[in-house]
Design a protein around this motif. Structure first.
Motif, PDB file in Angstrom:
ATOM      1  N   PHE A  76       0.838  -1.197   0.000  1.00  0.00           N
ATOM      2  CA  PHE A  76       0.000   0.000   0.000  1.00  0.00           C
ATOM      3  C   PHE A  76       0.877   1.252   0.000  1.00  0.00           C
ATOM      4  CE2 PHE A  76      -2.279   3.342   2.370  1.00  0.00           C
ATOM      5  CZ  PHE A  76      -3.367   3.500   1.537  1.00  0.00           C
ATOM      6  N   VAL A  77       2.007   1.183   0.695  1.00  0.00           N
ATOM      7  CA  VAL A  77       2.939   2.310   0.705  1.00  0.00           C
ATOM      8  C   VAL A  77       3.478   2.535  -0.710  1.00  0.00           C
ATOM      9  CG1 VAL A  77       5.088   3.210   1.684  1.00  0.00           C
ATOM     10  CG2 VAL A  77       3.547   1.833   3.099  1.00  0.00           C
ATOM     11  N   LEU A  78       3.744   1.438  -1.414  1.00  0.00           N
ATOM     12  CA  LEU A  78       4.200   1.564  -2.800  1.00  0.00           C
ATOM     13  C   LEU A  78       3.119   2.199  -3.673  1.00  0.00           C
ATOM     14  CD1 LEU A  78       5.964  -1.909  -3.253  1.00  0.00           C
ATOM     15  CD2 LEU A  78       7.013   0.292  -2.731  1.00  0.00           C
ATOM     16  N   LEU A  79       1.870   1.870  -3.395  1.00  0.00           N
ATOM     17  CA  LEU A  79       0.764   2.469  -4.145  1.00  0.00           C
ATOM     18  C   LEU A  79       0.724   3.981  -3.938  1.00  0.00           C
ATOM     19  CD1 LEU A  79      -1.876   2.022  -5.851  1.00  0.00           C
ATOM     20  CD2 LEU A  79      -3.084   1.942  -3.674  1.00  0.00           C
ATOM     21  N   LEU A  80       0.898   4.410  -2.671  1.00  0.00           N
ATOM     22  CA  LEU A  80       0.914   5.839  -2.386  1.00  0.00           C
ATOM     23  C   LEU A  80       2.060   6.529  -3.125  1.00  0.00           C
ATOM     24  CD1 LEU A  80       0.138   6.135   1.443  1.00  0.00           C
ATOM     25  CD2 LEU A  80      -1.336   6.734  -0.469  1.00  0.00           C
ATOM     26  N   ALA A  81       3.220   5.875  -3.140  1.00  0.00           N
ATOM     27  CA  ALA A  81       4.374   6.451  -3.842  1.00  0.00           C
ATOM     28  C   ALA A  81       4.086   6.575  -5.339  1.00  0.00           C
ATOM     29  CB  ALA A  81       5.609   5.586  -3.605  1.00  0.00           C
ATOM     30  N   LEU A  83       0.221  16.662  -3.405  1.00  0.00           N
ATOM     31  CA  LEU A  83      -0.352  16.399  -2.083  1.00  0.00           C
ATOM     32  C   LEU A  83      -1.851  16.131  -2.175  1.00  0.00           C
ATOM     33  CD1 LEU A  83       1.526  19.063   0.083  1.00  0.00           C
ATOM     34  CD2 LEU A  83       1.945  16.598  -0.048  1.00  0.00           C
ATOM     35  N   VAL A  84      -2.542  16.842  -3.065  1.00  0.00           N
ATOM     36  CA  VAL A  84      -3.987  16.609  -3.253  1.00  0.00           C
ATOM     37  C   VAL A  84      -4.236  15.195  -3.791  1.00  0.00           C
ATOM     38  CG1 VAL A  84      -6.012  17.263  -4.603  1.00  0.00           C
ATOM     39  CG2 VAL A  84      -4.609  19.028  -3.530  1.00  0.00           C
ATOM     40  N   LEU A 116       3.901  10.043  -7.626  1.00  0.00           N
ATOM     41  CA  LEU A 116       4.644  10.278  -8.860  1.00  0.00           C
ATOM     42  C   LEU A 116       3.721  10.664 -10.009  1.00  0.00           C
ATOM     43  CD1 LEU A 116       7.234   7.331  -8.709  1.00  0.00           C
ATOM     44  CD2 LEU A 116       7.689   9.773  -8.392  1.00  0.00           C
ATOM     45  N   VAL A 117       2.583   9.975 -10.123  1.00  0.00           N
ATOM     46  CA  VAL A 117       1.619  10.278 -11.183  1.00  0.00           C
ATOM     47  C   VAL A 117       1.060  11.689 -11.006  1.00  0.00           C
ATOM     48  CG1 VAL A 117      -0.645   9.683 -12.137  1.00  0.00           C
ATOM     49  CG2 VAL A 117       1.008   7.882 -11.620  1.00  0.00           C
ATOM     50  N   SER A 118       0.696  12.043  -9.776  1.00  0.00           N
ATOM     51  CA  SER A 118       0.156  13.378  -9.509  1.00  0.00           C
ATOM     52  C   SER A 118       1.190  14.452  -9.797  1.00  0.00           C
ATOM     53  CB  SER A 118      -0.321  13.477  -8.053  1.00  0.00           C
ATOM     54  OG  SER A 118      -1.367  12.577  -7.797  1.00  0.00           O
TER      55      SER A 118
END
Length: 369
Positions: free
Chosen positions: A31-36, A53-54, A40-42
């Motif tokens: 899940f941490v990898l998903l957030l990372a 951040l949004v 990157l995409v954002s």
């Protein structure tokens, strides 16, 4: 609470980050990898810190809604005396590990519907806020309203998707329970699994032409349905078999003060992999092969068994049913359950023995007349 990292069997490595109503809330490392990845995409799309951040905040809020969904299941299960071990957040959603599944079809319907009901309640609350602000529910206005509108849509989709009548979604469990009101549990599970796999085929076909994500969901649904059907057949095979008939009475035990080298010796010279730990004849712990290997890496062979043994683990009484023991193993990722008779250890039940029993009974049931 300080996050703690621990191994949870099939769910892998996860951090315990909170505790709600006596239930551990845990985050899987993926899940941490998903957030990372979302960060990157954002960042690539917005090219600004605020936009990044949004994007991350949106993902976090979505998974807060997922946690609330799983807590809905957990608190509904508590009404029927079913404890929830923990809730783990994965990239694909949340997993609430119930101590056991309810035996009543009506109870399973209530527990299964509780999760989607939470998402619908969140969607209605967000709709009220958006309407009060004069923002269309399906519009895409700027600023904070856009985030709320997106959360409204996500919660609506979570509720509808989970109501799909296919395992392992909530709708599949509702379907199985509804069928179980009229036919046997195994037959109801088999029928629900077949319907779920038919839906998986439809998802896969549509996904090929519309969205590849549906293909991944189809695979998830297909194997989830197959696992539910296999588990139902196994439980049928174990039915009406006294626990004493599959009890392993010839076993080796360890003492808390024994060195880990003793466990290594017993492992290499026999077939037993997990060991009960006794002090003055009383069961005080369980040393699993996984815990042994972890302790050997961390402390070496000279360390005491007490350093590595589990102190919290499922136990069974000799009067318990075999089905109850199997469910405890399945829901807790445990491979060995000690069996007690008036606090005296009388034997062990091993998951491999139960699977072999099921195979033997299936072979006998299919023998030529």
């Amino acid at each position: 609470m300080n996050p703690t990292l621990r191994d949870s069997g099939a769910l892998g490595m996860a951090w315990t980050v909170a505790r709600v109503g006596g239930i551990d809330i845990r985050i899987h490392v993926t899940f941490v990898l998903l957030l990372a990845w979302f960060a990157l995409v954002s960042a690539a799309q917005t090219r600004s810190l605020v936009g990044t951040l949004v994007g991350v905040a949106f993902v976090v809020l979505v998974f807060v809604c997922v946690v609330l969904h799983e807590l809905g299941h957990a608190f509904a299960a508590r009404r029927y005396g079913v404890r929830t071990r923990d809730i783990t957040l994965l990239p694909i959603g949340g997993v609430a590990r119930l101590q056991r599944m309810p035996t009543s079809p009506r109870a399973e319907i209530v527990i299964a519907l509780a999760g989607p009901a939470v998402n619908l309640a969140i969607a209605l609350a967000l709709a009220a806020v958006l309407s009060a602000a004069g923002v269309p529910l399906l519009a895409l206005p700027d600023g904070e309203a856009s985030l709320l509108q997106s959360l409204f849509t996500v919660n609506l989709m979570l509720a509808l998707f989970n109501l799909t009548p296919a395992f392992p979604m909530d709708g599949g469990r509702v379907l199985r329970a509804a069928l179980a009101l009229r036919k046997g549990w195994v037959s109801a599970t088999t029928t629900a699994a077949r319907i779920g796999q038919a839906i998986a085929v439809v998802f896969a076909i549509v996904g090929i032409f519309v969205n590849p994500l549906l293909v991944l969901i189809a695979i998830f649904v297909w194997f989830g349905a197959a696992m539910e059907a296999a588990d139902a057949r196994l439980r049928e095979a174990l039915g009406n078999v006294p626990l004493a008939h599959v009890l392993i009475r010839d076993f080796r035990a360890l003492a808390p003060d024994d060195p880990l080298a003793r466990a290594v010796e017993l492992t290499l010279t026999g077939t037993q992999k997990d060991f009960p730990v006794l002090r003055d004849g009383r069961l005080v712990g369980l040393l699993t092969q996984r815990a042994l290997l972890d302790a050997l890496r961390a402390y070496g062979e000279a360390a005491a068994v007490a350093e590595a043994m589990q102190r919290r683990f499922p136990r069974a009484a000799l009067r318990d049913s075999l089905d109850d023991v199997w469910r405890a193993m399945r829901n807790g990722d445990d491979h060995l359950v000690p069996v007690l008779d008036d606090d005296r250890l009388v034997g062990l039940v091993d998951v491999d023995n139960l699977i072999e029993l099921a195979r033997i009974r299936a072979a006998l049931d299919r023998r030529a007349p």
